[in-house]
Design an enzyme around this catalytic site. Structure first.
Site, PDB file in Angstrom:
ATOM      1  N   CYS A 112      25.745 -25.271   2.561  1.00  0.00           N
ATOM      2  CA  CYS A 112      26.203 -23.936   2.126  1.00  0.00           C
ATOM      3  C   CYS A 112      26.737 -23.101   3.281  1.00  0.00           C
ATOM      4  CB  CYS A 112      25.069 -23.200   1.421  1.00  0.00           C
ATOM      5  SG  CYS A 112      24.541 -24.016  -0.077  1.00  0.00           S
ATOM      6  N   HIS A 246      26.626 -15.691   1.961  1.00  0.00           N
ATOM      7  CA  HIS A 246      26.624 -16.807   1.010  1.00  0.00           C
ATOM      8  C   HIS A 246      25.973 -16.324  -0.278  1.00  0.00           C
ATOM      9  CE1 HIS A 246      25.928 -20.470  -0.991  1.00  0.00           C
ATOM     10  NE2 HIS A 246      24.657 -20.607  -0.652  1.00  0.00           N
ATOM     11  N   ASN A 276      25.941 -20.003  -7.338  1.00  0.00           N
ATOM     12  CA  ASN A 276      25.966 -20.553  -5.980  1.00  0.00           C
ATOM     13  C   ASN A 276      27.001 -21.685  -5.918  1.00  0.00           C
ATOM     14  OD1 ASN A 276      25.498 -21.859  -3.574  1.00  0.00           O
ATOM     15  ND2 ASN A 276      23.272 -21.908  -3.769  1.00  0.00           N
TER      16      ASN A 276
HETATM   17  O1  UT7 Z   1      21.778 -22.042  -0.686  1.00  0.00           O
HETATM   18  C1  UT7 Z   1      20.406 -21.834  -0.913  1.00  0.00           C
HETATM   19  C2  UT7 Z   1      20.114 -22.292  -2.330  1.00  0.00           C
HETATM   20  N1  UT7 Z   1      18.832 -21.980  -2.841  1.00  0.00           N
HETATM   21  C3  UT7 Z   1      18.496 -20.813  -3.416  1.00  0.00           C
HETATM   22  O2  UT7 Z   1      19.193 -19.845  -3.464  1.00  0.00           O
HETATM   23  C4  UT7 Z   1      17.166 -20.759  -4.103  1.00  0.00           C
HETATM   24  C5  UT7 Z   1      16.229 -19.756  -3.533  1.00  0.00           C
HETATM   25  N2  UT7 Z   1      15.108 -19.650  -4.451  1.00  0.00           N
HETATM   26  C6  UT7 Z   1      15.129 -18.882  -5.551  1.00  0.00           C
HETATM   27  O3  UT7 Z   1      16.099 -18.195  -5.810  1.00  0.00           O
HETATM   28  C7  UT7 Z   1      13.948 -18.863  -6.456  1.00  0.00           C
HETATM   29  O4  UT7 Z   1      12.870 -19.538  -5.842  1.00  0.00           O
HETATM   30  C8  UT7 Z   1      14.270 -19.508  -7.837  1.00  0.00           C
HETATM   31  C9  UT7 Z   1      15.239 -18.617  -8.614  1.00  0.00           C
HETATM   32  C10 UT7 Z   1      14.907 -20.891  -7.665  1.00  0.00           C
HETATM   33  C11 UT7 Z   1      13.009 -19.666  -8.664  1.00  0.00           C
HETATM   34  O5  UT7 Z   1      12.334 -18.419  -8.827  1.00  0.00           O
HETATM   35  P1  UT7 Z   1      10.787 -18.268  -8.545  1.00  0.00           P
HETATM   36  O6  UT7 Z   1      10.400 -16.905  -8.952  1.00  0.00           O
HETATM   37  O7  UT7 Z   1      10.544 -18.688  -7.137  1.00  0.00           O
HETATM   38  O8  UT7 Z   1      10.178 -19.286  -9.591  1.00  0.00           O
HETATM   39  P2  UT7 Z   1       9.269 -20.572  -9.358  1.00  0.00           P
HETATM   40  O9  UT7 Z   1      10.099 -21.699  -8.849  1.00  0.00           O
HETATM   41  O10 UT7 Z   1       8.052 -20.213  -8.586  1.00  0.00           O
HETATM   42  O11 UT7 Z   1       8.854 -20.882 -10.851  1.00  0.00           O
HETATM   43  C12 UT7 Z   1       8.126 -19.928 -11.642  1.00  0.00           C
HETATM   44  C13 UT7 Z   1       8.053 -20.459 -13.048  1.00  0.00           C
HETATM   45  C14 UT7 Z   1       7.596 -21.894 -13.146  1.00  0.00           C
HETATM   46  O12 UT7 Z   1       6.790 -22.014 -14.296  1.00  0.00           O
HETATM   47  P3  UT7 Z   1       5.177 -22.072 -14.167  1.00  0.00           P
HETATM   48  O13 UT7 Z   1       4.893 -23.275 -13.308  1.00  0.00           O
HETATM   49  O14 UT7 Z   1       4.778 -20.783 -13.500  1.00  0.00           O
HETATM   50  O15 UT7 Z   1       4.717 -22.192 -15.574  1.00  0.00           O
HETATM   51  C15 UT7 Z   1       8.869 -22.665 -13.369  1.00  0.00           C
HETATM   52  O16 UT7 Z   1       8.662 -23.867 -14.081  1.00  0.00           O
HETATM   53  O17 UT7 Z   1       9.368 -20.420 -13.652  1.00  0.00           O
HETATM   54  C16 UT7 Z   1       9.652 -21.704 -14.216  1.00  0.00           C
HETATM   55  N3  UT7 Z   1      11.089 -21.927 -14.177  1.00  0.00           N
HETATM   56  C17 UT7 Z   1      11.920 -21.493 -15.147  1.00  0.00           C
HETATM   57  N4  UT7 Z   1      11.684 -20.840 -16.296  1.00  0.00           N
HETATM   58  C18 UT7 Z   1      12.758 -20.548 -17.065  1.00  0.00           C
HETATM   59  C19 UT7 Z   1      11.823 -22.516 -13.200  1.00  0.00           C
HETATM   60  N5  UT7 Z   1      13.129 -22.503 -13.543  1.00  0.00           N
HETATM   61  C20 UT7 Z   1      13.213 -21.870 -14.737  1.00  0.00           C
HETATM   62  C21 UT7 Z   1      14.293 -21.530 -15.589  1.00  0.00           C
HETATM   63  N6  UT7 Z   1      14.015 -20.877 -16.731  1.00  0.00           N
HETATM   64  N7  UT7 Z   1      15.575 -21.827 -15.295  1.00  0.00           N
END
Ligand code: UT7
Length: 319
Positions: A112, A246, A276
């Site tokens: 990225c 980015h 992204n």
């Molecule tokens: O170039 C760099 C690229 N990377 C990024 O920009 C990613 C940076 N990270 C983030 O933006 C965030 O960590 C995410 C948006 C990817 C995820 O958000 P989060 O608040 O950190 O969520 P999490 O991964 O801790 O997941 C929380 C919950 C989980 O469920 P449980 O285990 O608490 O029941 C996930 O399974 O959200 C669930 N989950 C979703 N729910 C609905 C994960 N993806 C989704 C989804 N829709 N698309």
């Protein structure tokens, strides 16, 4: 000598996929995606569109805007992590398609952060090799490399390309003012948190990510690199008209501004409709905001990015 940007263009595939569209096939919702990322929709390349076809469209337009003959182009760099195949490079395909037969051409992969890496490489090549015109394109079809059944990754990405014509000039009043690059490939700490778990163009492999860990490093390292490039060039944020980061996630950008005191009103944010697009995200945001008239000639811009590797960095450019 200064390296100036004299043509800027972008290309987005026509197919738009909204969060509501995704929620029809995935256990997700517009509310979940939008509140955590600021993404509402993304452009997705068609089966017959590749990274090089997107790159060629953006490149043709940038060349028209710069009003140069393709035969005057000395080099073509395509920043991509999602090339059409392992070889030949997308850059060679662009060279042939636009008839820039005097240019040498190669792809550059810095995930990225690829646009900032390519800008630094182009600037130093232009100075050391005395090149006059370089075509720099960042093009990505990352939606072809995600697992569309994995809601934790596929909702984050989109496709697109941005292209710049760079020209060397004796006029020192504008151009690329500074670039600063960093990498850290410590296996356990960084390699594993964001990767493609298969060979290039092997669709058995997909993007995998430890979202929360990537979020933390993105905030810390992008802020650090912006602070360092400013202080090393005796500048402050007051000398910058616009920050173009980015566009991974709006919440990352909000957090950088809150925790590290960067002004959110100077930040260009296009995550809502682009998602992204990996290394294409900065030139896409630049092209769109210039077309809208928000960013104007004479403005000083601060670019920053972080990507898999980890690789990160910043650049300062006066238009
Ligand atoms: O170039 C760099 C690229 N990377 C990024 O920009 C990613 C940076 N990270 C983030 O933006 C965030 O960590 C995410 C948006 C990817 C995820 O958000 P989060 O608040 O950190 O969520 P999490 O991964 O801790 O997941 C929380 C919950 C989980 O469920 P449980 O285990 O608490 O029941 C996930 O399974 O959200 C669930 N989950 C979703 N729910 C609905 C994960 N993806 C989704 C989804 N829709 N698309």
């Amino acid at each position: 000598m200064k390296t100036k940007i004299t043509g800027i263009s972008a290309y987005l595939p026509s197919k738009v996929v909204t969060n509501d569209d995704l929620s029809k096939t995935l256990d997700t919702s517009h509310e979940w995606i939008y509140t955590r990322t600021g993404i509402a929709s993304r452009h997705v390349s068609a089966d017959d569109e590749t990274t090089s076809t997107l790159a060629i469209k953006a490149a043709r337009e940038a060349i028209l805007k710069a009003n140069i003959d393709p035969m005057a182009i000395d080099a073509i760099i395509v920043s991509t992590t999602t090339g059409d195949s392992r070889f030949p490079s997308c850059a060679c395909k662009v060279q042939g398609a636009i008839g820039a037969y005097k240019a040498f051409a190669f792809d550059l992969n810095a995930a990225c952060s690829g646009f900032i890496y390519a800008l630094a490489v182009a600037d130093s090549m232009m100075k050391s090799m005395h090149l006059k015109n370089v075509l720099l394109i960042a093009s990505e079809t990352i939606t072809k490399f995600v697992d569309w059944t994995d809601r934790s990754t596929c909702v984050l990405f989109g496709d697109g390309a941005g292209a710049l014509v760079l020209q060397s000039s004796n006029d020192d009043s504008s151009g690329i003012l500074a670039t600063k690059l960093y990498s850290n490939g410590e296996e356990d700490k960084f390699n594993a948190i964001l990767s493609h778990n298969g060979p290039q163009n092997d669709h058995r492999g997909y993007v995998t990510m430890a979202g929360r860990t990537v979020f933390k490093y993105a905030v810390e390292y992008m802020a650090q690199s912006m602070k360092e490039i400013l202080s090393e060039n005796n500048m402050t944020i007051d000398d910058i008209d616009w920050i173009i980061p980015h566009q991974a996630n709006k919440r990352i950008l909000d957090t950088i501004c809150k925790m590290h005191d960067f002004p959110i009103e100077k930040m260009i944010i296009t995550t809502e409709n682009h998602a992204n697009t990996s290394s294409a995200s900065i030139p896409l945001a630049l092209s769109e905001t210039m077309d809208k008239g928000t960013i104007k000639k004479g403005d000083t811009l601060l670019f920053t990015a972080l990507g898999a590797g980890l690789v990160w960095g910043s650049a300062i450019v006066k238009l």
